[in-house]
Design an enzyme around this catalytic site. Structure first.
Site, PDB file in Angstrom:
ATOM      1  N   CYS A 238       7.583   4.203   5.971  1.00 51.98           N
ATOM      2  CA  CYS A 238       6.557   4.122   4.829  1.00 51.98           C
ATOM      3  C   CYS A 238       7.423   3.291   3.515  1.00 51.98           C
ATOM      4  O   CYS A 238       7.053   2.937   2.834  1.00 51.98           O
ATOM      5  CB  CYS A 238       5.713   5.073   4.354  1.00 51.98           C
ATOM      6  SG  CYS A 238       6.830   6.615   3.658  1.00 51.98           S
TER       7      CYS A 238
ATOM      8  N   CYS B 192      -3.300   4.107   9.447  1.00 48.18           N
ATOM      9  CA  CYS B 192      -2.114   3.468  10.145  1.00 48.18           C
ATOM     10  C   CYS B 192      -1.438   4.434  10.927  1.00 48.18           C
ATOM     11  O   CYS B 192      -0.167   4.304  11.486  1.00 48.18           O
ATOM     12  CB  CYS B 192      -0.908   3.385   8.973  1.00 48.18           C
ATOM     13  SG  CYS B 192      -1.507   2.301   7.713  1.00 48.18           S
TER      14      CYS B 192
ATOM     15  N   CYS C  69       0.788  -1.115   0.153  1.00 41.91           N
ATOM     16  CA  CYS C  69       0.018   0.169  -0.108  1.00 41.91           C
ATOM     17  C   CYS C  69       0.677   1.182  -0.035  1.00 41.91           C
ATOM     18  O   CYS C  69       0.721   2.156  -0.820  1.00 41.91           O
ATOM     19  CB  CYS C  69      -1.131  -0.089   1.080  1.00 41.91           C
ATOM     20  SG  CYS C  69      -2.210   1.324   1.329  1.00 41.91           S
ATOM     21  N   CYS C  70       1.916   1.202   0.945  1.00 40.24           N
ATOM     22  CA  CYS C  70       2.677   2.497   0.913  1.00 40.24           C
ATOM     23  C   CYS C  70       3.500   2.488  -0.349  1.00 40.24           C
ATOM     24  O   CYS C  70       3.777   3.656  -0.967  1.00 40.24           O
ATOM     25  CB  CYS C  70       3.864   2.048   1.884  1.00 40.24           C
ATOM     26  SG  CYS C  70       3.124   2.877   3.524  1.00 40.24           S
TER      27      CYS C  70
ATOM     28  N   CYS D  85      -1.150   8.509   7.406  1.00 46.17           N
ATOM     29  CA  CYS D  85      -2.337   8.084   6.838  1.00 46.17           C
ATOM     30  C   CYS D  85      -3.497   7.675   8.083  1.00 46.17           C
ATOM     31  O   CYS D  85      -2.813   7.014   9.118  1.00 46.17           O
ATOM     32  CB  CYS D  85      -2.357   6.897   6.005  1.00 46.17           C
ATOM     33  SG  CYS D  85      -1.470   7.227   4.598  1.00 46.17           S
TER      34      CYS D  85
HETATM   35  S1  SF4 Z   1       0.758   4.616   5.480  1.00 45.37           S
HETATM   36 FE1  SF4 Z   1      -1.068   3.009   5.530  1.00 45.37          FE
HETATM   37  S2  SF4 Z   1      -2.436   3.693   4.278  1.00 45.37           S
HETATM   38 FE2  SF4 Z   1      -0.889   5.109   4.005  1.00 45.37          FE
HETATM   39  S3  SF4 Z   1       0.138   4.373   2.279  1.00 45.37           S
HETATM   40 FE3  SF4 Z   1       0.918   3.296   4.176  1.00 45.37          FE
HETATM   41  S4  SF4 Z   1      -0.017   1.532   4.528  1.00 45.37           S
HETATM   42 FE4  SF4 Z   1      -1.455   2.703   2.835  1.00 45.37          FE
END
Ligand code: SF4
Length: 247
Positions: A235, A213, A127-128, A210
């Protein structure tokens, strides 16, 4: 990557031959000195990246005060707190600047469809990567350097950050003008200059990223509350240069 692109990259990497001398020189100089040098050396190919944390606010203030022609951007994952978006607006108004939004290719719906719903729960690294690492790489691909708010006191992982580094992940130089500042110095500066900051800090959030998280934390560490209960502490946008330091 074709031959011409490879040559551009090699030229860029060795543009600064005396990186370690420069680090010695700037180790005891002020953040302003490094910002001035960065603007002079890289011209309009240096940018500041911020997520509107306290260090970023300090740097934005310094850049505007010194009237440096350094563009500022934020990686907008579309998952930031409403308090962060409103701080973004407040800073633009206060300093009469525009802060560029750098977005992921995939919308949240697109990511859910192509990968998984709420990917941050099952694969936060991916996701990051999709929402931060990739957009940053793309954004920096025509730049020579970026400035960050990284500080050595933020975490064990960040304890060796240099004032000027080669960032192998983004293939640009990275300037960390506040590398030697402590958390106390940052907050003193914010107070002294009456700068805006994210109100979530007053509600127990040491570090703010975010929504899915980030949680409040009573832990003393400056990065606590991020990816709680996971080994993950970064991240990924800084990992290549941080890992480079550990070698
Ligand atoms: S901090 Fe969490 S929601 Fe944001 S990009 Fe990374 S995994 Fe995704």
């Amino acid at each position: 990557m074709n031959r011409q692109e490879k040559q551009v990259l090699t030229d860029r990497k060795f543009e600064i031959e005396n990186l370690s001398d420069l680090n010695h020189q700037f180790e005891y100089q002020s953040p302003d000195d490094l910002l001035l040098w960065g603007a002079e050396h890289f011209g309009n190919t240096i940018v500041l990246g911020t997520g509107f944390g306290p260090s970023g606010v300090v740097l934005i203030h310094k850049i505007t005060k010194l009237q440096l022609p350094i563009k500022i951007f934020c990686l907008d994952t579309n998952l930031l707190f409403k308090e962060t978006y409103s701080l973004w607006d407040k800073i633009e108004d206060r300093f009469d600047i525009r802060i560029e939004s750098v977005s992921p290719i995939l919308t949240l719906e697109g990511q859910a469809k192509r990968h998984k719903e709420e990917l941050w729960k099952t694969d936060p690294d991916k996701c990051c990567y999709l929402r931060k690492v990739l957009p940053l790489q793309k954004y920096l691909s025509n730049k020579k350097a970026w400035i960050t708010g990284l500080r050595r006191s933020q975490s064990e992982m960040r304890k060796d950050v240099g004032k000027i580094e080669w960032d192998p992940g983004n293939k640009v130089y990275k300037l960390n003008p506040l590398a030697t500042w402590t958390q106390e110095e940052v907050w003193e500066y914010i107070e002294k200059n009456d700068l805006p900051y994210n109100p979530l800090h007053d509600e127990g959030y040491p570090s703010i990223g975010c929504i899915p998280c980030t949680e409040p934390s009573t832990d003393q560490s400056e990065r606590s509350g991020r990816w709680k209960n996971l080994e993950k502490t970064e991240c990924g946008i800084h990992l290549p240069s941080l890992k480079n330091k550990l070698k």
